[in-house]
Design an enzyme around this catalytic site. Sequence first.
Site, short mmCIF file in Angstrom:
data_model
loop_
_atom_site.label_atom_id
_atom_site.label_comp_id
_atom_site.label_asym_id
_atom_site.label_seq_id
_atom_site.Cartn_x
_atom_site.Cartn_y
_atom_site.Cartn_z
CB CYS A 241 -2.28 0.38 8.60
SG CYS A 241 -1.56 -0.66 7.65
CD GLU B 263 1.96 0.20 10.30
OE1 GLU B 263 0.91 -0.23 10.78
OE2 GLU B 263 2.51 0.61 9.57
CG LEU B 264 0.84 -6.22 13.30
CD1 LEU B 264 0.55 -6.97 14.44
CD2 LEU B 264 1.52 -6.57 11.90
N GLY C 170 2.07 -5.15 7.89
CA GLY C 170 1.08 -5.63 6.94
C GLY C 170 -0.17 -6.05 7.95
CB SER C 171 -2.67 -8.38 7.77
OG SER C 171 -2.24 -10.02 7.56
CG ASN D 203 -0.42 0.01 2.48
OD1 ASN D 203 0.82 -0.52 2.73
ND2 ASN D 203 -0.92 0.23 3.59
C1 SIN Z 1 0.06 2.11 6.77
O1 SIN Z 1 -0.81 2.18 6.09
O2 SIN Z 1 0.65 1.29 7.42
C2 SIN Z 1 0.88 3.52 6.62
C3 SIN Z 1 0.25 4.94 6.55
C4 SIN Z 1 0.87 6.09 6.76
O3 SIN Z 1 2.35 6.14 7.13
O4 SIN Z 1 0.48 7.20 6.95
#
Ligand code: SIN
Length: 485
Positions: free
Chosen positions: A289, A255-256, A233-234, A156
């Site tokens: 996320c 970082e989920l 990720g998830s 993403n």
């Molecule tokens: C993410 O979707 O984990 C990152 C989003 C961001 O850095 O703003």
Amino acid sequence: MLNIKDQDLLKRFSYINGSWHSSETSFDVINPATNEKVVSVSNAGISETELAVAAAKNALKAWSAKSANERAQLMRNWFNLMMEHQDDLGRILTLEQGKPLAEAKGEIAYGAAFIEWFAEEGKRVYGDTIPAPSGDKRIIVIKQPVGVVASVTPWNFPNAMISRKAAAALSAGCTFVVRPATQTPLSALAMAELAERAGIPAGVFNVVVGEDSRGMGKVLTEHPDVAKFTFTGSTPVGKSLTSQCASTVKKVSMELGGNAPFIVFADADLDAAVQGALVSKYRNAGQTCVCTNRILVHQDVMAAFTDKFVAAVSELSLGNGLADGVTVGPMISAQAVADVEKLVNASIEMGAQVALGGKVDQAGDCFYQPTILTGVTNDMPIAANEIFGPVSPLISFSSEEEAIAIANDTEYGLAAYFYSRDIGTIWRVAEGLEYGMVGINEGIISNAAAPFGGVKASGNGREGSKYGLDDYLEIKYLCMGGLNK
Ligand code: SIN
């Protein structure tokens, strides 16, 4: 045809120990806007991943021995090159990931900012002296790089999720191996090309691209020479990778997933709240996320907010991210669209109503219309799950306590947002939300200087900011004794 000015940025091979490695097989990178092949990329596997770890191990001693200033200079070169090639890098990113070109270029600047920021912050890795319990001793604390860092990064944010990890690692004196998502390897490989041009020594930054996620992931999480593993990720995948890291007791940061509430209190500036929700929700077609996942609106302002929000979302333009004026691109795959469609339809069956959109768009099977659902309750699938798509479920509440209870009623704890103009509400709600990050009258909270990360099933560790460096450093305590005459 792809309209990339600097064709050398379009790489098709893994980057290991400063060289480009071909493999026997290859796989196609597909443009989600057109379902057409962008290029084929060589398909690395377990042996290339092991080579990359070995390269990172070999490079570690010399890289960590450089002064923070020397590392900063090389990282500064890397940052400059990324910004010089922002147009090409943005285009490559849109071609493989789909987000609108302006957003893709924004991601390049966002990603590069981590390199610039950590290059400087690496100069401030201070130690400590601590008063000792007896006069013949001194206690000193120094910080040292963790060692080889391995990572798996998502599709993403194909640039920024790598730079956010690699910049912290490299500035701390660690070396780095990344396996980017197979949907979006080209941004990672372009970063490797620029790292090489910047003078970052062979083996310090390695990129292995390949479809064998299980096999390559096993090497990265279980190899004894990897000291730290970091993943974005998830939550289900994060849980399983964390348990794989246990056998070698690696330092881990995760970082989920998220399920961000966006709360609009009765006293909020509704126009500001609409704009905040718009950018927070529809950025990257909702595939973020920290995206707003549920919009909680006080019952007294629900009608007014809904009217304004429907009007604002109707203005979004869905289409190929390379076309002028497009503000929402495709989702990453037809499967991702089908998953969102399922959540929407199941919630409609439970009583939610469609105020806008609600369908796969005629633009193609990767396009889902920007959607607003009203009459949603927190138990509906569209609110209970991470949507990862351009859908806003609106939930009504009647008191501050109820809003906080609904907001916290999830296993996730990444980002939350709320709009209020009352200072008492602001403090109580900010403290009551069980989240790692809270946007107060603000829909976009990510930047290099701020600590990004979650609590509960959204993970652990922080990325960005001075706290982000700690994840790549070990604390060593030196006890000097025998100092009495
Ligand atoms: C993410 O979707 O984990 C990152 C989003 C961001 O850095 O703003």
